[in-house]
Design an enzyme around this catalytic site. Structure first.
Site, PDB file in Angstrom:
ATOM      1  N   GLY A 114      89.798  65.255  35.189  1.00  0.00           N
ATOM      2  CA  GLY A 114      90.192  63.894  34.828  1.00  0.00           C
ATOM      3  C   GLY A 114      89.023  62.944  34.993  1.00  0.00           C
ATOM      4  N   ARG A 144      89.491  69.839  30.667  1.00  0.00           N
ATOM      5  CA  ARG A 144      89.924  70.720  31.759  1.00  0.00           C
ATOM      6  C   ARG A 144      89.706  72.188  31.371  1.00  0.00           C
ATOM      7  NH1 ARG A 144      92.369  67.555  35.625  1.00  0.00           N
ATOM      8  NH2 ARG A 144      93.396  65.680  34.886  1.00  0.00           N
ATOM      9  N   ASP A 170      88.075  69.924  42.360  1.00  0.00           N
ATOM     10  CA  ASP A 170      88.132  71.308  42.849  1.00  0.00           C
ATOM     11  C   ASP A 170      88.072  72.333  41.717  1.00  0.00           C
ATOM     12  OD1 ASP A 170      90.598  70.400  42.062  1.00  0.00           O
ATOM     13  OD2 ASP A 170      91.724  71.520  43.565  1.00  0.00           O
ATOM     14  N   THR A 190      87.099  62.818  42.261  1.00  0.00           N
ATOM     15  CA  THR A 190      88.535  62.770  42.004  1.00  0.00           C
ATOM     16  C   THR A 190      89.065  61.445  42.502  1.00  0.00           C
ATOM     17  OG1 THR A 190      90.721  63.523  42.716  1.00  0.00           O
ATOM     18  CG2 THR A 190      88.893  64.183  44.115  1.00  0.00           C
ATOM     19  N   ILE A 191      89.857  60.771  41.674  1.00  0.00           N
ATOM     20  CA  ILE A 191      90.416  59.519  42.191  1.00  0.00           C
ATOM     21  C   ILE A 191      91.447  59.807  43.275  1.00  0.00           C
ATOM     22  CG2 ILE A 191      90.020  58.102  40.136  1.00  0.00           C
ATOM     23  CD1 ILE A 191      93.107  58.306  39.739  1.00  0.00           C
ATOM     24  N   ASP A 192      91.965  61.047  43.308  1.00  0.00           N
ATOM     25  CA  ASP A 192      92.990  61.389  44.307  1.00  0.00           C
ATOM     26  C   ASP A 192      92.429  61.460  45.726  1.00  0.00           C
ATOM     27  OD1 ASP A 192      94.602  61.634  42.127  1.00  0.00           O
ATOM     28  OD2 ASP A 192      94.988  63.774  42.326  1.00  0.00           O
ATOM     29  N   ASP A 226      91.252  63.984  47.243  1.00  0.00           N
ATOM     30  CA  ASP A 226      91.798  65.148  47.963  1.00  0.00           C
ATOM     31  C   ASP A 226      90.847  66.346  47.974  1.00  0.00           C
ATOM     32  OD1 ASP A 226      91.949  65.786  45.290  1.00  0.00           O
ATOM     33  OD2 ASP A 226      94.021  66.487  45.335  1.00  0.00           O
ATOM     34  N   ARG A 228     115.111  42.380  43.497  1.00  0.00           N
ATOM     35  CA  ARG A 228     115.122  43.771  43.046  1.00  0.00           C
ATOM     36  C   ARG A 228     114.359  44.702  43.985  1.00  0.00           C
ATOM     37  NH1 ARG A 228     113.743  42.384  36.738  1.00  0.00           N
ATOM     38  NH2 ARG A 228     115.887  42.346  36.015  1.00  0.00           N
ATOM     39  N   MET A 231      99.148  57.730  41.137  1.00  0.00           N
ATOM     40  CA  MET A 231      98.646  59.099  41.014  1.00  0.00           C
ATOM     41  C   MET A 231      98.503  59.747  42.389  1.00  0.00           C
ATOM     42  SD  MET A 231      96.038  59.281  37.817  1.00  0.00           S
ATOM     43  CE  MET A 231      96.689  59.453  36.158  1.00  0.00           C
ATOM     44  N   ARG A 235      98.469  64.103  43.009  1.00  0.00           N
ATOM     45  CA  ARG A 235      99.198  65.330  42.723  1.00  0.00           C
ATOM     46  C   ARG A 235      99.600  66.073  43.989  1.00  0.00           C
ATOM     47  NH1 ARG A 235      96.911  67.946  37.421  1.00  0.00           N
ATOM     48  NH2 ARG A 235      94.853  67.826  38.340  1.00  0.00           N
ATOM     49  N   GLU A 253     102.922  60.492  42.570  1.00  0.00           N
ATOM     50  CA  GLU A 253     103.544  61.305  41.512  1.00  0.00           C
ATOM     51  C   GLU A 253     103.941  62.705  42.010  1.00  0.00           C
ATOM     52  OE1 GLU A 253     100.660  62.112  38.406  1.00  0.00           O
ATOM     53  OE2 GLU A 253      99.115  62.500  39.901  1.00  0.00           O
ATOM     54  N   ARG A 281     113.807  48.650  39.545  1.00  0.00           N
ATOM     55  CA  ARG A 281     112.931  48.818  38.384  1.00  0.00           C
ATOM     56  C   ARG A 281     111.750  49.719  38.763  1.00  0.00           C
ATOM     57  NH1 ARG A 281     116.694  46.826  36.211  1.00  0.00           N
ATOM     58  NH2 ARG A 281     116.766  45.033  34.793  1.00  0.00           N
ATOM     59  N   HIS A 308      97.435  56.179  33.930  1.00  0.00           N
ATOM     60  CA  HIS A 308      95.992  56.239  33.702  1.00  0.00           C
ATOM     61  C   HIS A 308      95.265  54.907  33.825  1.00  0.00           C
ATOM     62  CE1 HIS A 308      97.483  60.064  32.297  1.00  0.00           C
ATOM     63  NE2 HIS A 308      96.280  60.530  32.524  1.00  0.00           N
ATOM     64  N   GLN A 326      95.005  53.504  36.431  1.00  0.00           N
ATOM     65  CA  GLN A 326      94.285  53.686  37.707  1.00  0.00           C
ATOM     66  C   GLN A 326      92.929  54.353  37.517  1.00  0.00           C
ATOM     67  OE1 GLN A 326      97.485  55.199  40.804  1.00  0.00           O
ATOM     68  NE2 GLN A 326      98.105  55.613  38.707  1.00  0.00           N
ATOM     69  N   ARG A 327      92.752  55.030  36.397  1.00  0.00           N
ATOM     70  CA  ARG A 327      91.503  55.768  36.192  1.00  0.00           C
ATOM     71  C   ARG A 327      90.553  55.057  35.237  1.00  0.00           C
ATOM     72  NH1 ARG A 327      93.483  61.707  35.206  1.00  0.00           N
ATOM     73  NH2 ARG A 327      92.455  61.404  33.224  1.00  0.00           N
TER      74      ARG A 327
HETATM   75  O1  F6P Z   1      93.351  64.897  39.267  1.00  0.00           O
HETATM   76  C1  F6P Z   1      93.268  63.558  38.985  1.00  0.00           C
HETATM   77  C2  F6P Z   1      94.506  63.080  38.252  1.00  0.00           C
HETATM   78  O2  F6P Z   1      94.310  61.729  37.919  1.00  0.00           O
HETATM   79  C3  F6P Z   1      95.813  63.273  39.011  1.00  0.00           C
HETATM   80  O3  F6P Z   1      96.090  62.250  39.928  1.00  0.00           O
HETATM   81  C4  F6P Z   1      96.802  63.330  37.885  1.00  0.00           C
HETATM   82  O4  F6P Z   1      97.937  64.080  38.226  1.00  0.00           O
HETATM   83  C5  F6P Z   1      96.060  64.017  36.799  1.00  0.00           C
HETATM   84  O5  F6P Z   1      94.697  63.792  37.037  1.00  0.00           O
HETATM   85  C6  F6P Z   1      96.456  63.536  35.425  1.00  0.00           C
HETATM   86  O6  F6P Z   1      95.803  64.329  34.511  1.00  0.00           O
HETATM   87  P1  F6P Z   1      95.708  64.019  32.941  1.00  0.00           P
HETATM   88  O7  F6P Z   1      94.721  62.926  32.762  1.00  0.00           O
HETATM   89  O8  F6P Z   1      95.229  65.304  32.354  1.00  0.00           O
HETATM   90  O9  F6P Z   1      97.062  63.605  32.487  1.00  0.00           O
END
Ligand code: F6P
Length: 343
Positions: A10, A72, A104, A126-128, A130, A163, A170, A172, A223, A267, A273, A275-276
């Site tokens: 990603g 990927r 990874d 990785t934005i995660d 992790d 509400r 994001m 995973r 997510e 709600r 995305h 976030q990215r």
């Molecule tokens: O691994 C980074 C990530 O942004 C995860 O947080 C997310 O689940 C995944 O990529 C989304 O992947 P794609 O851009 O292929 O939908």
């Protein structure tokens, strides 16, 4: 030396800053040239690359995404011999060192290539946040800032309409973004992949909060968060070449449960995305730049099979094998601190 760069997995704010930094550091040495393979390992397999130099890497620092494109693609998928085509492509491009920038999956491929004798230096992405063997990855802080801004905005509309707002972010396998953004945005509950949550207990806590005078609540859910077994299910999605499930859907499923169990109007906002995308924060630009310079210095020093990483405030070199062995899950102490503020 001729270095081949690639960006895999990603995309992430700061990738272009790494590319710029690798090239700029390398150009301080004599006879160093660069090419960038297009679209991650896909471009290596297809023999598609572009020349990278001072000019073509200019003005990249604030630019989001990756000028090289990403994918990927996994050269080793379905038991394929990934080494031979990569070697052939490197020969065609005249490349003798690879610098893959990725998470990874991308770095797992890098490790296999290193074990086969190909000179590789990895850069973590990785934005995660992790990935093992580094305290932080660039892009994470940008994602947290974007999510925090969104939560701030959700607060005012939640309050106006009485509400419950569910904000899906994001993450995973790890709840780093959820926990940092949830803490920064004052969330009343944060749900993360590392801890299965009890939706009934959550709803009871929300009822108590609303009885005590608050008319709204903010819930941040990663997510990859899952409810305790047997409570309710979320939608399964397809998988990518590395076998990862495509996630999404927990926010909607959770909101439906909350509305049913509490009667509070609810709600959902799925940040996805957003976030990215866009420009990296100053912190991520600096971290990406430090990683790029350090990766090039490892290559100049002939130190291969390593990944550059952040340890405290220092840039270090770690074995690629340590980086990809297991995901870096959320610090339990951090989550405990965040939970002090839960409903
Ligand atoms: O691994 C980074 C990530 O942004 C995860 O947080 C997310 O689940 C995944 O990529 C989304 O992947 P794609 O851009 O292929 O939908």
């Amino acid at each position: 030396m001729r270095v081949g760069l690639l960006t895999g997995g990603g995309d992430c704010p700061g990738l272009n800053a790494v590319i710029r930094a690798v090239v700029r550091r390398g150009l301080r040495e004599e006879s160093t040239t660069f090419c960038g393979f297009r679209s991650g390992w896909a471009g290596v397999l297809a023999g598609e690359w572009v020349e990278l130099d001072r000019k073509s890497t200019s003005a990249l620092l604030p630019r989001g995404g990756t000028i090289l494109g990403t994918s990927r693609t996994n050269p080793f998928s379905n038991g394929a011999d990934g080494v031979t085509p990569v070697r052939e492509s490197m020969e065609k491009a005249g490349v003798n060192v690879l610098i893959p920038i990725g998470g990874d999956d991308t770095l797992g491929v890098a490790l296999k290539l290193h074990e086969a004798g190909i000179p590789v230096v990895g850069v973590p992405k990785t934005i995660d946040n992790d990935l093992g063997a580094t305290d932080f990855t660039f892009g994470f802080q940008t994602a947290v800032q974007i999510a925090t801004d969104a939560i701030d905005r959700l607060h005012t509309t939640a309050e106006s309409h009485n509400r419950v707002m569910v904000c899906e972010v994001m993450g995973r396998h790890a709840g780093w973004i959820a926990t940092y953004a949830g803490m920064a945005g004052g969330a009343d509950a944060i749900l993360v992949p590392e801890r299965a949550f009890d939706v009934d207990a959550l709803c009871e806590r929300l009822k108590v909060r609303h009885k005590s005078g608050w008319s709204f609540s903010i819930i941040v859910v990663a997510e990859g968060a899952t409810p305790i077994e047997g409570s309710f299910s979320t939608i399964a999605q397809d998988t990518d070449a590395f076998g990862h499930a495509r996630l999404g859907g927990i926010g909607d499923a959770l909101a439906q449960q909350i509305e049913e169990k509490t009667g509070f109007e609810t709600r959902v906002t799925v940040l996805g995305h957003v976030q990215r995308g866009g420009t990296p924060t100053a912190y991520d630009r600096v971290l990406a730049t430090r990683f790029g310079v350090a990766a090039m210095e490892a290559a100049i020093g002939g130190r291969f099979g390593v990944m550059v990483g952040l340890s405290g405030t220092d840039i270090v070199e770690v074995a690629l094998a340590d980086a990809v062995s297991s995901p870096k899950l959320l610090d339990p102490g951090l989550y405990e601190t965040a939970s002090v503020f839960f409903a």
